[in-house]
Design a protein around this motif. Structure first.
Motif, PDB file in Angstrom:
ATOM      1  N   THR A 133       0.830  -1.203   0.000  1.00 15.82           N
ATOM      2  CA  THR A 133       0.000   0.000   0.000  1.00 15.82           C
ATOM      3  C   THR A 133       0.865   1.253   0.000  1.00 15.82           C
ATOM      4  O   THR A 133       0.624   2.187  -0.770  1.00 15.82           O
ATOM      5  CB  THR A 133      -0.915   0.015   1.239  1.00 15.82           C
ATOM      6  N   VAL A 134       1.858   1.289   0.860  1.00 10.62           N
ATOM      7  CA  VAL A 134       2.823   2.389   0.921  1.00 10.62           C
ATOM      8  C   VAL A 134       4.165   1.792   0.501  1.00 10.62           C
ATOM      9  O   VAL A 134       4.727   0.982   1.224  1.00 10.62           O
ATOM     10  CB  VAL A 134       2.930   2.991   2.338  1.00 10.62           C
ATOM     11  N   TYR A 135       4.665   2.170  -0.671  1.00 13.87           N
ATOM     12  CA  TYR A 135       5.773   1.419  -1.260  1.00 13.87           C
ATOM     13  C   TYR A 135       7.135   2.092  -1.150  1.00 13.87           C
ATOM     14  O   TYR A 135       8.155   1.511  -1.528  1.00 13.87           O
ATOM     15  CB  TYR A 135       5.474   1.069  -2.719  1.00 13.87           C
ATOM     16  N   GLY A 136       7.201   3.327  -0.672  1.00 11.06           N
ATOM     17  CA  GLY A 136       8.487   3.948  -0.364  1.00 11.06           C
ATOM     18  C   GLY A 136       9.417   4.118  -1.544  1.00 11.06           C
ATOM     19  O   GLY A 136      10.635   3.967  -1.401  1.00 11.06           O
ATOM     20  N   MET A 137       8.883   4.480  -2.711  1.00 10.27           N
ATOM     21  CA  MET A 137       9.700   4.698  -3.900  1.00 10.27           C
ATOM     22  C   MET A 137       9.196   5.934  -4.643  1.00 10.27           C
ATOM     23  O   MET A 137       8.009   6.257  -4.567  1.00 10.27           O
ATOM     24  CB  MET A 137       9.640   3.486  -4.843  1.00 10.27           C
ATOM     25  N   THR A 138      10.080   6.598  -5.349  1.00 10.75           N
ATOM     26  CA  THR A 138       9.664   7.694  -6.210  1.00 10.75           C
ATOM     27  C   THR A 138       9.090   7.120  -7.502  1.00 10.75           C
ATOM     28  O   THR A 138       9.201   5.920  -7.779  1.00 10.75           O
ATOM     29  CB  THR A 138      10.851   8.602  -6.555  1.00 10.75           C
ATOM     30  N   MET A 139       8.515   7.978  -8.313  1.00 11.89           N
ATOM     31  CA  MET A 139       7.975   7.530  -9.601  1.00 11.89           C
ATOM     32  C   MET A 139       9.087   6.968 -10.486  1.00 11.89           C
ATOM     33  O   MET A 139       8.899   5.967 -11.184  1.00 11.89           O
ATOM     34  CB  MET A 139       7.281   8.700 -10.306  1.00 11.89           C
ATOM     35  N   GLY A 140      10.253   7.599 -10.446  1.00 10.24           N
ATOM     36  CA  GLY A 140      11.369   7.103 -11.243  1.00 10.24           C
ATOM     37  C   GLY A 140      11.820   5.728 -10.802  1.00 10.24           C
ATOM     38  O   GLY A 140      12.065   4.840 -11.625  1.00 10.24           O
ATOM     39  N   GLU A 141      11.945   5.544  -9.506  1.00 10.27           N
ATOM     40  CA  GLU A 141      12.346   4.240  -8.975  1.00 10.27           C
ATOM     41  C   GLU A 141      11.312   3.176  -9.301  1.00 10.27           C
ATOM     42  O   GLU A 141      11.651   2.037  -9.679  1.00 10.27           O
ATOM     43  CB  GLU A 141      12.553   4.345  -7.460  1.00 10.27           C
ATOM     44  N   LEU A 142      10.038   3.531  -9.139  1.00 11.58           N
ATOM     45  CA  LEU A 142       8.978   2.568  -9.408  1.00 11.58           C
ATOM     46  C   LEU A 142       8.932   2.201 -10.891  1.00 11.58           C
ATOM     47  O   LEU A 142       8.692   1.043 -11.249  1.00 11.58           O
ATOM     48  CB  LEU A 142       7.632   3.123  -8.963  1.00 11.58           C
ATOM     49  N   ALA A 143       9.167   3.180 -11.763  1.00  8.54           N
ATOM     50  CA  ALA A 143       9.216   2.898 -13.197  1.00  8.54           C
ATOM     51  C   ALA A 143      10.324   1.891 -13.500  1.00  8.54           C
ATOM     52  O   ALA A 143      10.132   0.949 -14.285  1.00  8.54           O
ATOM     53  CB  ALA A 143       9.436   4.191 -13.982  1.00  8.54           C
ATOM     54  N   MET A 144      11.488   2.080 -12.887  1.00  7.19           N
ATOM     55  CA  MET A 144      12.600   1.162 -13.088  1.00  7.19           C
ATOM     56  C   MET A 144      12.260  -0.240 -12.589  1.00  7.19           C
ATOM     57  O   MET A 144      12.572  -1.244 -13.225  1.00  7.19           O
ATOM     58  CB  MET A 144      13.841   1.693 -12.372  1.00  7.19           C
ATOM     59  N   MET A 145      11.572  -0.319 -11.447  1.00  8.30           N
ATOM     60  CA  MET A 145      11.209  -1.618 -10.893  1.00  8.30           C
ATOM     61  C   MET A 145      10.160  -2.315 -11.752  1.00  8.30           C
ATOM     62  O   MET A 145      10.237  -3.523 -11.995  1.00  8.30           O
ATOM     63  CB  MET A 145      10.701  -1.458  -9.459  1.00  8.30           C
ATOM     64  N   ALA A 146       9.164  -1.547 -12.206  1.00  8.49           N
ATOM     65  CA  ALA A 146       8.108  -2.135 -13.030  1.00  8.49           C
ATOM     66  C   ALA A 146       8.690  -2.730 -14.302  1.00  8.49           C
ATOM     67  O   ALA A 146       8.277  -3.816 -14.749  1.00  8.49           O
ATOM     68  CB  ALA A 146       7.058  -1.078 -13.361  1.00  8.49           C
ATOM     69  N   LYS A 147       9.636  -2.034 -14.898  1.00 10.53           N
ATOM     70  CA  LYS A 147      10.301  -2.556 -16.105  1.00 10.53           C
ATOM     71  C   LYS A 147      11.220  -3.728 -15.747  1.00 10.53           C
ATOM     72  O   LYS A 147      11.184  -4.775 -16.387  1.00 10.53           O
ATOM     73  CB  LYS A 147      11.097  -1.447 -16.785  1.00 10.53           C
ATOM     74  N   GLY A 148      12.037  -3.544 -14.713  1.00 11.78           N
ATOM     75  CA  GLY A 148      13.026  -4.559 -14.349  1.00 11.78           C
ATOM     76  C   GLY A 148      12.418  -5.875 -13.906  1.00 11.78           C
ATOM     77  O   GLY A 148      12.970  -6.952 -14.177  1.00 11.78           O
ATOM     78  N   GLU A 149      11.277  -5.799 -13.232  1.00  6.79           N
ATOM     79  CA  GLU A 149      10.599  -7.018 -12.762  1.00  6.79           C
ATOM     80  C   GLU A 149       9.649  -7.582 -13.818  1.00  6.79           C
ATOM     81  O   GLU A 149       8.964  -8.571 -13.560  1.00  6.79           O
ATOM     82  CB  GLU A 149       9.823  -6.705 -11.475  1.00  6.79           C
ATOM     83  N   GLN A 150       9.606  -6.929 -14.980  1.00  5.75           N
ATOM     84  CA  GLN A 150       8.768  -7.367 -16.106  1.00  5.75           C
ATOM     85  C   GLN A 150       7.291  -7.448 -15.717  1.00  5.75           C
ATOM     86  O   GLN A 150       6.586  -8.389 -16.073  1.00  5.75           O
ATOM     87  CB  GLN A 150       9.272  -8.713 -16.673  1.00  5.75           C
ATOM     88  N   TRP A 151       6.850  -6.415 -15.008  1.00  3.28           N
ATOM     89  CA  TRP A 151       5.438  -6.321 -14.624  1.00  3.28           C
ATOM     90  C   TRP A 151       4.587  -5.713 -15.738  1.00  3.28           C
ATOM     91  O   TRP A 151       3.354  -5.771 -15.659  1.00  3.28           O
ATOM     92  CB  TRP A 151       5.299  -5.455 -13.370  1.00  3.28           C
ATOM     93  N   LEU A 152       5.225  -5.128 -16.732  1.00  2.36           N
ATOM     94  CA  LEU A 152       4.499  -4.411 -17.776  1.00  2.36           C
ATOM     95  C   LEU A 152       4.624  -5.163 -19.096  1.00  2.36           C
ATOM     96  O   LEU A 152       5.660  -5.099 -19.767  1.00  2.36           O
ATOM     97  CB  LEU A 152       5.043  -2.989 -17.929  1.00  2.36           C
ATOM     98  N   LYS A 153       3.588  -5.847 -19.477  1.00  6.17           N
ATOM     99  CA  LYS A 153       3.604  -6.631 -20.714  1.00  6.17           C
ATOM    100  C   LYS A 153       3.803  -5.712 -21.913  1.00  6.17           C
ATOM    101  O   LYS A 153       3.095  -4.730 -22.083  1.00  6.17           O
ATOM    102  CB  LYS A 153       2.292  -7.402 -20.860  1.00  6.17           C
ATOM    103  N   GLY A 154       4.785  -6.045 -22.724  1.00  6.31           N
ATOM    104  CA  GLY A 154       5.073  -5.249 -23.909  1.00  6.31           C
ATOM    105  C   GLY A 154       6.134  -4.196 -23.695  1.00  6.31           C
ATOM    106  O   GLY A 154       6.606  -3.578 -24.656  1.00  6.31           O
TER     107      GLY A 154
END
Length: 391
Positions: free
Chosen positions: A191-212
Motif C-alpha cells: 500500500t505504501v511502497y516507499g519509492m519515487t515515480m522514477g524508482e517505481l518505473a525502473m522496478m516495473a520494467k526490471g521485474e517485467q510487470w508491464l507486458k510489452g
C-alpha cells in the motif's frame, strides 16, 4: 552515570531532529535539471504526461521545454485533469491547452486509459513529470505505467523527471493480490511502497510487470539532495482532496474509509484528516460535508456527521504509525453493521480480501499488520536494486 545517560539521550535527540527536519528547500527536482534532459530531447517529438504539479518554482515544465526549443506535440493528462481540478474518478475530456494550443489527450475520459494509434504516431518520446504521494491506490503511477506499456508496444522512448515521494520513508501494507488489480491498484506492491515515480518505473520494467515494455528505453532524471528520509513538503497540492501535508501523511490510513459507509471529510476543508457518519453518536466532534470544487457529491452531503478529528495529531507520530487500521476498526465496531459497513471498493483499496475478513473476525490492527510483515520485508529486498536515493 546520570550525566552519561543524559548525554546519550541528548545525542540521540539531535540525530532524530536532524533526520526529521524538513529539508525540501535543498531538493532539486528532476524537472529543474534542464541540462540533463533537454539535450536528450532535442530533435525529437515529445509527449508530456503532467498536470498542475509539474512546476519548477513558478514555471511549468511545459513552458520550460518550449522555451528550450523542445517540440512538444502532445500533453497527456492523468486523473483530476491537466489543471488538477476534477473530482476523483471524474471523466475529463480531451482538448487543447489554453495557453499553448497543444493537444491534450485525456487518459481519464471514460473511454480508454490507453492512447490511440493515431495519438501514439504523433511523438517519439513520452516525458513524465507528476508529483506522486507514494500510495498504491493513488492513480498517477497507474497512468505512468499504462503509458510505459504503450510506449513499449509502439517502440517509443520513456523518460521520468523524478520528484520526491512525501511518504518515501515508509513501506507498509499488504502486497496487491493481482486478482484485485483495478484502477486503484496496478502493480504487486505494498500500500505504501516507499519509492519515487522514477524508482517505481525502473522496478516495473526490471521485474517485467508491464507486458510489452520489456525492451522499453527508459531514462530517469533523478532529484538532487533527496533521500528517503527527507521530509519533503509539497509546494502544490497534488489533487483537490489532499490539500496539505497532514492529509498526505494520514492518507495511507484514512483512504480505507472510501471503501466503507463513512465520510472521511470530502466536502470539508480538511479531507482525509477526519472521519464520521450521521449515525455515529456519542462524540463531541462533528462536521457537515458540502458540495464544493473537487468534491461535488461527497458522501453524506449536507448531513451532520459525528466522528473523530485527526488533524491535531503530530506529523511524526502519524509517520511512525505507517498504515494504521485502528481508525477503520474503531469505526467498524462502533457502527455495529457487520459486513454492510464495507462497500466493493474496500478490497480493491486493500488489494486483498484478507484485511476485511480479519477485521470482521475481530483481529486487532497490530495483528493485521503482522500478517503482511514478511511480504513487506521481501519487497524491501527486491526493490533495493532500483533505489536511486539513500534509504
Amino acid at each position: 552515570m546520570k550525566r552519561e545517560i543524559l548525554s546519550k539521550i541528548v545525542a540521540l535527540l539531535a540525530v532524530i531532529i536532524t533526520v526529521c527536519l524538513p529539508v525540501s528547500a535543498e531538493v532539486t527536482v528532476g524537472a529543474a535539471r534542464v541540462e540533463k534532459y533537454v539535450p536528450l530531447l532535442k530533435g525529437k517529438r515529445v509527449a508530456l504526461l503532467s498536470n498542475h504539479t509539474g512546476m519548477v518554482g513558478d514555471r511549468h515544465t511545459l513552458d520550460i521545454m518550449l522555451e528550450k526549443g523542445i517540440n512538444v506535440t502532445t500533453i497527456f493528462s492523468p486523473e483530476h485533469g491537466f489543471r488538477g481540478t476534477a473530482d476523483a474518478g471524474e471523466h475529463v475530456s480531451s482538448g487543447r491547452d489554453s495557453k499553448t494550443g497543444i493537444k491534450i489527450a485525456s487518459l481519464y475520459d471514460g473511454k480508454s486509459r490507453m492512447p490511440s494509434t493515431a495519438t501514439m504516431d504523433e511523438f517519439d518520446v513520452i516525458v513524465c513529470d507528476l508529483q506522486d504521494v507514494g500510495l498504491r491506490f493513488y492513480t498517477y503511477y497507474c497512468t505512468m505505467t499504462d503509458l510505459m506499456k504503450a510506449a513499449g508496444r509502439y517502440g517509443k522512448e520513456f523518460m521520468v523527471l523524478d520528484r520526491p515521494n512525501p511518504n518515501g520513508m515508509t513501506v507498509d501494507g499488504p502486497i496487491l493480490d493481482m486478482a484485485f488489480e483495478s484502477g486503484v491498484g496496478r502493480l504487486p506492491i505494498p500500500t505504501v511502497y516507499g519509492m519515487t515515480m522514477g524508482e517505481l518505473a525502473m522496478m516495473a520494467k526490471g521485474e517485467q510487470w508491464l507486458k510489452g515494455a520489456e525492451n522499453l528505453k527508459l531514462t530517469v532524471i533523478p532529484c538532487e539532495g533527496y533521500t528517503h528520509q527527507t521530509r519533503y513538503r509539497l509546494p502544490i497540492a497534488p489533487s483537490p482532496n489532499l490539500p496539505n501535508m497532514k492529509s498526505i501523511y494520514l492518507y495511507p490510513s484514512t483512504c480505507f474509509f472510501e471503501g466503507t459507509v463513512m465520510s472521511l471529510g470530502r466536502g470539508t476543508d480538511r479531507p482525509f484528516t477526519m472521519y464520521g457518519h450521521p449515525q455515529l453518536k456519542g462524540g463531541t466532534f462533528s462536521f457537515t460535508p458540502r458540495s464544493k470544487a473537487g468534491a461535488k457529491n461527497p458522501p453524506h452531503q449536507d448531513k451532520k456527521c459525528y466522528g473523530r478529528d485527526l488533524s491535531g495529531l503530530d506529523d511524526e507520530s502519524i509517520i511512525a504509525q505507517g498504515l494504521n487500521l485502528e481508525y477503520v476498526i474503531e469505526a467498524y465496531r462502533s457502527m455495529n453493521m457487520g459486513e454492510r459497513f464495507f462497500n466493493k471498493m474496500f478490497n480493491l483499496l486493500a488489494g486483498t480480501d484478507k484485511v476485511k475478513r480479519m477485521i470482521m473476525a475481530g483481529k486487532s490492527a497490530d495483528e493485521i499488520k503482522a500478517s503482511w510483515k514478511a511480504d513487506v520485508e521481501s519487497f524491501k529486498v527486491k526493490r533495493r536494486k532500483y533505489l536511486l536515493y539513500e534509504e
